[in-house]
Design an enzyme around this catalytic site. Structure first.
Site, PDB file in Angstrom:
ATOM      1  N   SER A 142       0.856  -1.191   0.000  1.00 40.64           N
ATOM      2  CA  SER A 142       0.000   0.000   0.000  1.00 40.64           C
ATOM      3  C   SER A 142       0.889   1.237   0.000  1.00 40.64           C
ATOM      4  O   SER A 142       2.045   1.178   0.448  1.00 40.64           O
ATOM      5  CB  SER A 142      -0.864  -0.010   1.266  1.00 40.64           C
ATOM      6  OG  SER A 142      -1.469   1.254   1.476  1.00 40.64           O
ATOM      7  N   TYR A 155      -1.254  -0.908  10.560  1.00 35.78           N
ATOM      8  CA  TYR A 155      -1.412  -1.275   9.145  1.00 35.78           C
ATOM      9  C   TYR A 155      -0.209  -0.752   8.354  1.00 35.78           C
ATOM     10  O   TYR A 155       0.396  -1.473   7.559  1.00 35.78           O
ATOM     11  CB  TYR A 155      -2.722  -0.685   8.628  1.00 35.78           C
ATOM     12  CG  TYR A 155      -2.985  -0.862   7.158  1.00 35.78           C
ATOM     13  CD1 TYR A 155      -3.507  -2.061   6.661  1.00 35.78           C
ATOM     14  CD2 TYR A 155      -2.741   0.168   6.249  1.00 35.78           C
ATOM     15  CE1 TYR A 155      -3.767  -2.214   5.308  1.00 35.78           C
ATOM     16  CE2 TYR A 155      -3.001   0.021   4.897  1.00 35.78           C
ATOM     17  CZ  TYR A 155      -3.520  -1.174   4.427  1.00 35.78           C
ATOM     18  OH  TYR A 155      -3.778  -1.322   3.091  1.00 35.78           O
TER      19      TYR A 155
HETATM   20  N1  LIG Z   1      -8.918  -0.865  -1.029  1.00 38.90           N
HETATM   21  C1  LIG Z   1      -7.959   0.020  -0.920  1.00 38.90           C
HETATM   22  O1  LIG Z   1      -8.220   1.253  -0.991  1.00 38.90           O
HETATM   23  C2  LIG Z   1      -6.522  -0.421  -0.750  1.00 38.90           C
HETATM   24  C3  LIG Z   1      -5.503   0.544  -0.820  1.00 38.90           C
HETATM   25  C4  LIG Z   1      -4.178   0.149  -0.663  1.00 38.90           C
HETATM   26  C5  LIG Z   1      -3.863  -1.177  -0.457  1.00 38.90           C
HETATM   27  N2  LIG Z   1      -4.857  -2.110  -0.386  1.00 38.90           N
HETATM   28  C6  LIG Z   1      -4.462  -3.505  -0.152  1.00 38.90           C
HETATM   29  O2  LIG Z   1      -5.095  -4.335  -1.115  1.00 38.90           O
HETATM   30  C7  LIG Z   1      -5.337  -5.627  -0.548  1.00 38.90           C
HETATM   31  C8  LIG Z   1      -6.796  -5.978  -0.683  1.00 38.90           C
HETATM   32  O3  LIG Z   1      -7.531  -5.007   0.054  1.00 38.90           O
HETATM   33  P1  LIG Z   1      -9.099  -4.825  -0.111  1.00 38.90           P
HETATM   34  O4  LIG Z   1      -9.356  -3.373  -0.099  1.00 38.90           O
HETATM   35  O5  LIG Z   1      -9.595  -5.653  -1.228  1.00 38.90           O
HETATM   36  O6  LIG Z   1      -9.565  -5.397   1.300  1.00 38.90           O
HETATM   37  P2  LIG Z   1     -10.962  -6.078   1.726  1.00 38.90           P
HETATM   38  O7  LIG Z   1     -12.048  -5.712   0.782  1.00 38.90           O
HETATM   39  O8  LIG Z   1     -11.125  -5.759   3.171  1.00 38.90           O
HETATM   40  O9  LIG Z   1     -10.636  -7.620   1.538  1.00 38.90           O
HETATM   41  C9  LIG Z   1      -9.686  -8.249   2.338  1.00 38.90           C
HETATM   42  C10 LIG Z   1      -9.651  -9.707   1.989  1.00 38.90           C
HETATM   43  O10 LIG Z   1      -8.774 -10.362   2.916  1.00 38.90           O
HETATM   44  C11 LIG Z   1      -9.464 -11.467   3.495  1.00 38.90           C
HETATM   45  N3  LIG Z   1      -8.986 -11.698   4.846  1.00 38.90           N
HETATM   46  C12 LIG Z   1      -8.915 -10.820   5.883  1.00 38.90           C
HETATM   47  N4  LIG Z   1      -8.467 -11.424   6.985  1.00 38.90           N
HETATM   48  C13 LIG Z   1      -8.229 -12.720   6.652  1.00 38.90           C
HETATM   49  C14 LIG Z   1      -7.782 -13.858   7.376  1.00 38.90           C
HETATM   50  N5  LIG Z   1      -7.468 -13.789   8.671  1.00 38.90           N
HETATM   51  N6  LIG Z   1      -7.682 -15.034   6.718  1.00 38.90           N
HETATM   52  C15 LIG Z   1      -7.994 -15.125   5.416  1.00 38.90           C
HETATM   53  N7  LIG Z   1      -8.433 -14.098   4.676  1.00 38.90           N
HETATM   54  C16 LIG Z   1      -8.551 -12.902   5.290  1.00 38.90           C
HETATM   55  C17 LIG Z   1     -10.936 -11.057   3.449  1.00 38.90           C
HETATM   56  O11 LIG Z   1     -11.811 -12.187   3.440  1.00 38.90           O
HETATM   57  P3  LIG Z   1     -12.584 -12.771   4.726  1.00 38.90           P
HETATM   58  O12 LIG Z   1     -13.045 -11.597   5.535  1.00 38.90           O
HETATM   59  O13 LIG Z   1     -13.659 -13.573   4.109  1.00 38.90           O
HETATM   60  O14 LIG Z   1     -11.576 -13.602   5.438  1.00 38.90           O
HETATM   61  C18 LIG Z   1     -11.011 -10.361   2.101  1.00 38.90           C
HETATM   62  O15 LIG Z   1     -11.161 -11.318   1.081  1.00 38.90           O
HETATM   63  C19 LIG Z   1      -4.882  -5.544   0.911  1.00 38.90           C
HETATM   64  O16 LIG Z   1      -3.587  -6.060   1.041  1.00 38.90           O
HETATM   65  C20 LIG Z   1      -4.887  -4.052   1.201  1.00 38.90           C
HETATM   66  O17 LIG Z   1      -3.999  -3.722   2.231  1.00 38.90           O
HETATM   67  C21 LIG Z   1      -6.181  -1.772  -0.514  1.00 38.90           C
END
Ligand SMILES: NC(=O)c1ccc[n+]([C@@H]2O[C@H](COP(=O)([O-])OP(=O)(O)OC[C@H]3O[C@@H](n4cnc5c(N)ncnc54)[C@H](OP(=O)(O)O)[C@@H]3O)[C@@H](O)[C@H]2O)c1
Length: 276
Positions: A142, A155
């Site tokens: 990120s 984070y």
């Molecule tokens: N969205 C943004 O604006 C943004 C910006 C910068 C970076 N990122 C990065 O992009 C990646 C994806 O983020 P996102 O925004 O798509 O997040 P999200 O919508 O919150 O999804 C997170 C995913 O991780 C899974 N997860 C969480 N805890 C887990 C655990 N203990 N075991 C297994 N699975 C787990 C969740 O599924 P379950 O809850 O079903 O387990 C979900 O599928 C992350 O690494 C995040 O840091 C996102």
């Protein structure tokens, strides 16, 4: 790795947000995708979609924060598909708080899910990749790993750790055909940031989740070291901020990021907002 077609990919955090888009992009490359997260129903639904798009989806519900049980998951995966060609460490959680309000459990669960689980999965799977002299690791970090995000400090620490671990690992594997990439998305119109329902700071670029997914595919094809989703100027800006962190602090206050994160923390803690 120039070709993803027919390869086996382990994708954590497949059940929502950006992970779903990465899974779809991999399906279009006709990959076999082992989809891991805690939500079985969401994974099952995604695997149906993966099939329609031309890939093979295998749903494996698992809580990756239980790191001591990851060898069991890896054995299960090896029993189903044999070997894994590509690992995409995408699963993550975040929790906004003033630092002093985090519990030890908060700190531990964020660092374990976001950093240690990916390290452990990779540690368990990489010997076979090195032996085959083929493979790729993609870590989804990120912009928060490039400059500390106030009120989201654990984070940020996890993502900074991910960036530096990736950097070290890539150098160790330089003489092999095992590639290592870190992708740094900024604000993205899906997933964890969208869940707050708050506007991004002014001047912040918002990426589409499909663009992040395309970047992941391209990074694997081209064996890119690091991809910043917000473009080259943002990359330069983060480099400048590394040299002059005080300037970065002022910039974050000026664009409203500091205030936004404080609001996220207040909302999550459900305390009344104070006026400044
Ligand atoms: N969205 C943004 O604006 C943004 C910006 C910068 C970076 N990122 C990065 O992009 C990646 C994806 O983020 P996102 O925004 O798509 O997040 P999200 O919508 O919150 O999804 C997170 C995913 O991780 C899974 N997860 C969480 N805890 C887990 C655990 N203990 N075991 C297994 N699975 C787990 C969740 O599924 P379950 O809850 O079903 O387990 C979900 O599928 C992350 O690494 C995040 O840091 C996102």
């Amino acid at each position: 790795m120039t070709n993803i077609t027919g390869k086996t990919v382990l994708l954590t955090g497949a059940s929502g947000g950006i992970g779903e888009y990465i899974a779809r992009a991999l399906a279009k490359e006709q990959a076999t995708i082992i989809c891991v997260s805690r939500s079985q129903n969401a994974l099952n639904k995604l695997c149906i979609e993966i099939k329609v798009l031309g890939g093979i989806g295998i749903a494996l519900p698992f809580d990756i924060s239980k790191v001591e049980e990851l060898p069991v998951l890896v054995k299960q995966i090896q029993g189903i598909v044999g070997s894994v060609d590509i690992i995409i460490n995408n699963a993550a959680i975040e929790k906004y708080r003033p630092f002093q309000y985090y519990s030890l459990e908060d700190i531990s669960s964020i660092l374990t899910t976001n950093l240690i689980a990916g390290m452990e999965l990779t540690r368990l799977l990489i010997p076979a990749m090195i032996a085959r002299n083929s493979g790729h690791i993609v870590n989804i970090a990120s912009g928060s790993g490039k400059k500390g995000a106030p009120y989201n400090s654990i984070y940020s620490a996890s993502k900074a750790g991910l960036i530096m671990w990736t950097d070290s690992l890539r150098q160790e594997l330089a003489n092999t055909n095992v590639g290592v990439t870190v992708i740094c998305p900024g604000y993205t119109s899906a997933g964890m940031f969208l869940a707050f329902g708050l506007p991004a700071p002014r001047l912040a670029h918002i990426s589409k989740p499909s663009a992040v997914a395309i970047a992941v595919i391209r990074a694997i094809h081209k064996n890119q070291a690091e991809v910043m989703m917000d473009g080259f100027l943002t990359k330069l800006l983060f480099a400048y901020i590394q040299l002059f962190p005080d300037f970065g602090d002022r910039l974050y206050r000026w664009i409203g990021l500091t205030k936004l994160n404080k609001t996220c923390a207040e909302n999550q803690m459900q305390v009344p907002r104070k006026r400044h």
